[in-house]
Design a protein around this motif. Structure first.
Motif, PDB file in Angstrom:
ATOM      1  N   TYR A  14     -39.741 128.254  -6.896  1.00 22.09           N
ATOM      2  CA  TYR A  14     -38.857 128.099  -5.738  1.00 22.09           C
ATOM      3  C   TYR A  14     -37.529 127.587  -6.283  1.00 22.09           C
ATOM      4  O   TYR A  14     -37.449 126.439  -6.716  1.00 22.09           O
ATOM      5  CB  TYR A  14     -39.408 127.064  -4.752  1.00 22.09           C
ATOM      6  CG  TYR A  14     -40.742 127.430  -4.134  1.00 22.09           C
ATOM      7  CD1 TYR A  14     -40.847 128.474  -3.226  1.00 22.09           C
ATOM      8  CD2 TYR A  14     -41.888 126.716  -4.462  1.00 22.09           C
ATOM      9  CE1 TYR A  14     -42.072 128.802  -2.653  1.00 22.09           C
ATOM     10  CE2 TYR A  14     -43.118 127.029  -3.887  1.00 22.09           C
ATOM     11  CZ  TYR A  14     -43.193 128.069  -2.990  1.00 22.09           C
ATOM     12  OH  TYR A  14     -44.403 128.383  -2.419  1.00 22.09           O
ATOM     13  N   ALA A  19     -43.533 125.914  -8.989  1.00 22.97           N
ATOM     14  CA  ALA A  19     -44.684 125.395  -8.237  1.00 22.97           C
ATOM     15  C   ALA A  19     -45.988 125.810  -8.927  1.00 22.97           C
ATOM     16  O   ALA A  19     -46.965 125.074  -8.906  1.00 22.97           O
ATOM     17  CB  ALA A  19     -44.655 125.904  -6.812  1.00 22.97           C
ATOM     18  N   LYS A  38     -54.267 116.983  -6.687  1.00 24.09           N
ATOM     19  CA  LYS A  38     -53.660 116.039  -5.747  1.00 24.09           C
ATOM     20  C   LYS A  38     -52.549 116.730  -4.945  1.00 24.09           C
ATOM     21  O   LYS A  38     -52.247 117.905  -5.193  1.00 24.09           O
ATOM     22  CB  LYS A  38     -53.163 114.808  -6.494  1.00 24.09           C
ATOM     23  CG  LYS A  38     -52.202 115.080  -7.604  1.00 24.09           C
ATOM     24  CD  LYS A  38     -51.967 113.803  -8.389  1.00 24.09           C
ATOM     25  CE  LYS A  38     -51.021 114.080  -9.539  1.00 24.09           C
ATOM     26  NZ  LYS A  38     -50.830 112.913 -10.383  1.00 24.09           N
ATOM     27  N   ASN A  39     -51.969 116.021  -4.002  1.00 23.15           N
ATOM     28  CA  ASN A  39     -50.916 116.600  -3.167  1.00 23.15           C
ATOM     29  C   ASN A  39     -49.793 117.145  -4.030  1.00 23.15           C
ATOM     30  O   ASN A  39     -49.340 116.480  -4.957  1.00 23.15           O
ATOM     31  CB  ASN A  39     -50.332 115.548  -2.217  1.00 23.15           C
ATOM     32  CG  ASN A  39     -51.319 115.158  -1.144  1.00 23.15           C
ATOM     33  OD1 ASN A  39     -52.217 115.934  -0.819  1.00 23.15           O
ATOM     34  ND2 ASN A  39     -51.178 113.967  -0.617  1.00 23.15           N
ATOM     35  N   GLY A  40     -49.387 118.361  -3.717  1.00 19.31           N
ATOM     36  CA  GLY A  40     -48.260 118.957  -4.428  1.00 19.31           C
ATOM     37  C   GLY A  40     -48.628 119.628  -5.739  1.00 19.31           C
ATOM     38  O   GLY A  40     -47.759 120.131  -6.453  1.00 19.31           O
ATOM     39  N   ALA A  41     -49.918 119.679  -6.064  1.00 17.52           N
ATOM     40  CA  ALA A  41     -50.341 120.264  -7.349  1.00 17.52           C
ATOM     41  C   ALA A  41     -50.138 121.780  -7.385  1.00 17.52           C
ATOM     42  O   ALA A  41     -49.980 122.369  -8.459  1.00 17.52           O
ATOM     43  CB  ALA A  41     -51.802 119.929  -7.626  1.00 17.52           C
ATOM     44  N   GLY A  42     -50.166 122.416  -6.217  1.00 17.17           N
ATOM     45  CA  GLY A  42     -49.929 123.867  -6.190  1.00 17.17           C
ATOM     46  C   GLY A  42     -51.053 124.666  -5.533  1.00 17.17           C
ATOM     47  O   GLY A  42     -51.042 125.900  -5.577  1.00 17.17           O
ATOM     48  N   THR A  44     -51.935 125.175  -2.278  1.00 15.51           N
ATOM     49  CA  THR A  44     -51.561 126.040  -1.149  1.00 15.51           C
ATOM     50  C   THR A  44     -50.688 127.198  -1.630  1.00 15.51           C
ATOM     51  O   THR A  44     -50.821 128.323  -1.146  1.00 15.51           O
ATOM     52  CB  THR A  44     -50.823 125.214  -0.061  1.00 15.51           C
ATOM     53  OG1 THR A  44     -51.659 124.118   0.286  1.00 15.51           O
ATOM     54  CG2 THR A  44     -50.552 126.034   1.173  1.00 15.51           C
ATOM     55  N   THR A  45     -49.831 126.926  -2.594  1.00 18.82           N
ATOM     56  CA  THR A  45     -48.985 127.997  -3.130  1.00 18.82           C
ATOM     57  C   THR A  45     -49.858 129.113  -3.694  1.00 18.82           C
ATOM     58  O   THR A  45     -49.642 130.304  -3.416  1.00 18.82           O
ATOM     59  CB  THR A  45     -48.055 127.447  -4.236  1.00 18.82           C
ATOM     60  OG1 THR A  45     -47.282 126.400  -3.676  1.00 18.82           O
ATOM     61  CG2 THR A  45     -47.161 128.523  -4.804  1.00 18.82           C
ATOM     62  N   GLU A 158     -57.955 122.998   2.410  1.00 21.29           N
ATOM     63  CA  GLU A 158     -58.199 121.631   2.899  1.00 21.29           C
ATOM     64  C   GLU A 158     -58.979 121.628   4.223  1.00 21.29           C
ATOM     65  O   GLU A 158     -58.503 121.075   5.227  1.00 21.29           O
ATOM     66  CB  GLU A 158     -56.863 120.898   3.101  1.00 21.29           C
ATOM     67  CG  GLU A 158     -55.981 120.822   1.876  1.00 21.29           C
ATOM     68  CD  GLU A 158     -56.337 119.675   0.931  1.00 21.29           C
ATOM     69  OE1 GLU A 158     -57.334 118.978   1.198  1.00 21.29           O
ATOM     70  OE2 GLU A 158     -55.618 119.509  -0.074  1.00 21.29           O
ATOM     71  N   HIS A 191     -58.463 117.770  -1.945  1.00 17.95           N
ATOM     72  CA  HIS A 191     -58.302 116.673  -2.899  1.00 17.95           C
ATOM     73  C   HIS A 191     -59.440 115.676  -2.740  1.00 17.95           C
ATOM     74  O   HIS A 191     -59.423 114.616  -3.325  1.00 17.95           O
ATOM     75  CB  HIS A 191     -56.906 116.032  -2.829  1.00 17.95           C
ATOM     76  CG  HIS A 191     -56.452 115.656  -1.470  1.00 17.95           C
ATOM     77  ND1 HIS A 191     -55.706 116.498  -0.686  1.00 17.95           N
ATOM     78  CD2 HIS A 191     -56.647 114.548  -0.755  1.00 17.95           C
ATOM     79  CE1 HIS A 191     -55.446 115.907   0.463  1.00 17.95           C
ATOM     80  NE2 HIS A 191     -56.017 114.714   0.449  1.00 17.95           N
TER      81      HIS A 191
HETATM   82  P1  ATP Z   1     -50.821 119.640  -0.564  1.00 21.01           P
HETATM   83  O1  ATP Z   1     -52.233 119.232  -0.630  1.00 21.01           O
HETATM   84  O2  ATP Z   1     -49.874 118.496  -0.373  1.00 21.01           O
HETATM   85  O3  ATP Z   1     -50.545 120.782   0.365  1.00 21.01           O
HETATM   86  P2  ATP Z   1     -50.690 121.531  -2.712  1.00 21.01           P
HETATM   87  O4  ATP Z   1     -51.472 121.323  -3.948  1.00 21.01           O
HETATM   88  O5  ATP Z   1     -51.219 122.502  -1.729  1.00 21.01           O
HETATM   89  O6  ATP Z   1     -50.462 120.129  -2.036  1.00 21.01           O
HETATM   90  P3  ATP Z   1     -48.302 123.117  -2.636  1.00 21.01           P
HETATM   91  O7  ATP Z   1     -48.146 123.063  -1.141  1.00 21.01           O
HETATM   92  O8  ATP Z   1     -48.775 124.389  -3.222  1.00 21.01           O
HETATM   93  O9  ATP Z   1     -49.223 121.919  -3.146  1.00 21.01           O
HETATM   94  O10 ATP Z   1     -46.900 122.744  -3.276  1.00 21.01           O
HETATM   95  C1  ATP Z   1     -46.687 122.732  -4.683  1.00 21.01           C
HETATM   96  C2  ATP Z   1     -45.259 122.299  -4.938  1.00 21.01           C
HETATM   97  O11 ATP Z   1     -44.355 123.318  -4.525  1.00 21.01           O
HETATM   98  C3  ATP Z   1     -44.872 121.032  -4.188  1.00 21.01           C
HETATM   99  O12 ATP Z   1     -44.081 120.231  -5.035  1.00 21.01           O
HETATM  100  C4  ATP Z   1     -44.067 121.546  -3.017  1.00 21.01           C
HETATM  101  O13 ATP Z   1     -43.092 120.611  -2.607  1.00 21.01           O
HETATM  102  C5  ATP Z   1     -43.419 122.793  -3.613  1.00 21.01           C
HETATM  103  N1  ATP Z   1     -43.178 123.833  -2.584  1.00 21.01           N
HETATM  104  C6  ATP Z   1     -44.106 124.428  -1.830  1.00 21.01           C
HETATM  105  N2  ATP Z   1     -43.540 125.349  -0.999  1.00 21.01           N
HETATM  106  C7  ATP Z   1     -42.202 125.301  -1.241  1.00 21.01           C
HETATM  107  C8  ATP Z   1     -41.056 126.005  -0.715  1.00 21.01           C
HETATM  108  N3  ATP Z   1     -41.199 126.958   0.222  1.00 21.01           N
HETATM  109  N4  ATP Z   1     -39.859 125.698  -1.232  1.00 21.01           N
HETATM  110  C9  ATP Z   1     -39.708 124.759  -2.191  1.00 21.01           C
HETATM  111  N5  ATP Z   1     -40.726 124.070  -2.735  1.00 21.01           N
HETATM  112  C10 ATP Z   1     -41.966 124.315  -2.272  1.00 21.01           C
END
Ligand code: ATP
Length: 303
Positions: A14, A19, A38-42, A44-45, A158, A191
């Motif tokens: 991004y 990510a 953990k949160n933000g690990a990636g 959902t991406t 989740e 998580h």
């Molecule tokens: P969570 O449990 O908090 O959802 P996650 O493991 O699912 O965490 P992701 O949502 O995949 O994490 O996000 C991974 C990283 O990418 C995070 O730092 C998030 O801020 C960033 N991110 C996700 N979507 C976008 C976007 N559309 N634009 C910019 N950054 C993004």
């Protein structure tokens, strides 16, 4: 091993932020694959990419052996269902009407709504609208909706977030039933490692956009089990002793062996010494799942 889903060097950027990068994941057919991070690990991406909601910046993935670069991927995706973040349900509708709506959306004739509601434990909700459901009931309705079209691969992002203990148990039992009795493969991001460990058959640990380790549940259990790790000068003699005494063990390196049962240490050491095998190191080990995870991610915070 037959994989339902494989990712190869998958990456998502991004702007300047990576990510995901070099993300390699392998989901065996019939498994319940826990994507832990953990949160933000990636997590959902990764799920958004697989579901075709976003395009990878680099790398590829294949679902049932079909690459995302193959136009057929659109049809292959019909074999999978997903709930990303929160289930998409119409709150002003009953559970059954939500299912009827989903049949319309995916262009299939309406059938099996009663069976699906029965399967997820919502058969007796009658005229009650979804807005009056508990979070757990909404999550189960979401799963019923994702089962419309008979997928054999379900992705749940989740799924127990915000649920009370009863709701968590219901979701856990539903996932196990769908996996065991209906042969559905699951990718579940979470998580909550402890909760996941009650159902997962395989794990992918994610940290800073990468899969840092994939393990089977058996492998993880072996790693966390109480054990004695010994280092010896002659592994063959050590194995002979353990075999003769029917002691469960695993050779983990050239001269290092894990022993999964209490043994009489002096007798063990003396017997081996008589065979010219010295015990040079001896450690009792036991690791909790949480510790295993923390060690894996290098003592990370906010687990
Ligand atoms: P969570 O449990 O908090 O959802 P996650 O493991 O699912 O965490 P992701 O949502 O995949 O994490 O996000 C991974 C990283 O990418 C995070 O730092 C998030 O801020 C960033 N991110 C996700 N979507 C976008 C976007 N559309 N634009 C910019 N950054 C993004």
């Amino acid at each position: 091993m037959e994989y339902i889903l494989e990712t190869h060097n998958l990456g998502k950027r991004y702007k300047d932020f990576k990510a995901l990068s070099n993300f390699d994941m392998h989901i065996p057919k019939g498994s319940i694959y826990g994507l832990v991070g953990k949160n933000g690990a990636g997590k959902t991406t990764c799920i958004r990419l697989i579901c075709g909601l976003q395009k990878p910046t680099t790398g590829t993935y294949s679902i049932y052996g079909t690459s995302n670069t193959n136009p057929q991927i659109v049809n292959v995706r019909k074999r999978m269902g997903a709930i990303i973040e929160t289930p998409s349900i119409y709150l002003d509708m009953t559970a059954e009407d939500n299912l009827i709506e989903q049949y319309k959306i995916i262009g299939l004739p309406t059938k099996e709504t009663k069976e699906l509601l029965e399967l997820v434990g919502l058969a007796d909700t009658g005229n009650k609208k979804a807005k009056n459901f508990s979070l757990g009931m909404r999550q189960r309705l979401g799963i019923a909706i994702s089962l419309v079209g008979n997928p054999d691969f379900l992705i749940l992002d989740e799924p127990i977030n915000g649920l009370d203990p009863e709701g968590i148990i219901e979701i856990r039992e539903l996932i196990l039933k769908l996996n065991k009795e209906h042969g559905i493969t699951f990718l579940i991001s979470s998580h909550y490692l402890d909760e996941l460990s009650k159902i997962a058959t395989n794990y992918g640990f994610v940290e800073k956009g990468k899969i840092i380790k994939e393990v089977s549940a058996e492998e993880l259990e072996r790693n966390c089990k109480k054990r004695i790790e010994v280092k010896v000068t002659d592994i063959k003699e050590c194995v002979k002793y353990l075999e003769a005494n029917k002691v469960p063990y695993e050779v983990i390196e050239n001269n290092v062996i894990n022993i999964y049962q209490n043994i009489n240490i002096s007798e063990f050491t003396i017997t081996l010494a008589n065979k010219n095998c010295k015990v040079t190191e001896f450690h009792e080990k036991e690791e909790s799942l949480e510790n295993y995870y923390i060690n894996l991610i290098g003592g990370g915070d906010n687990v």
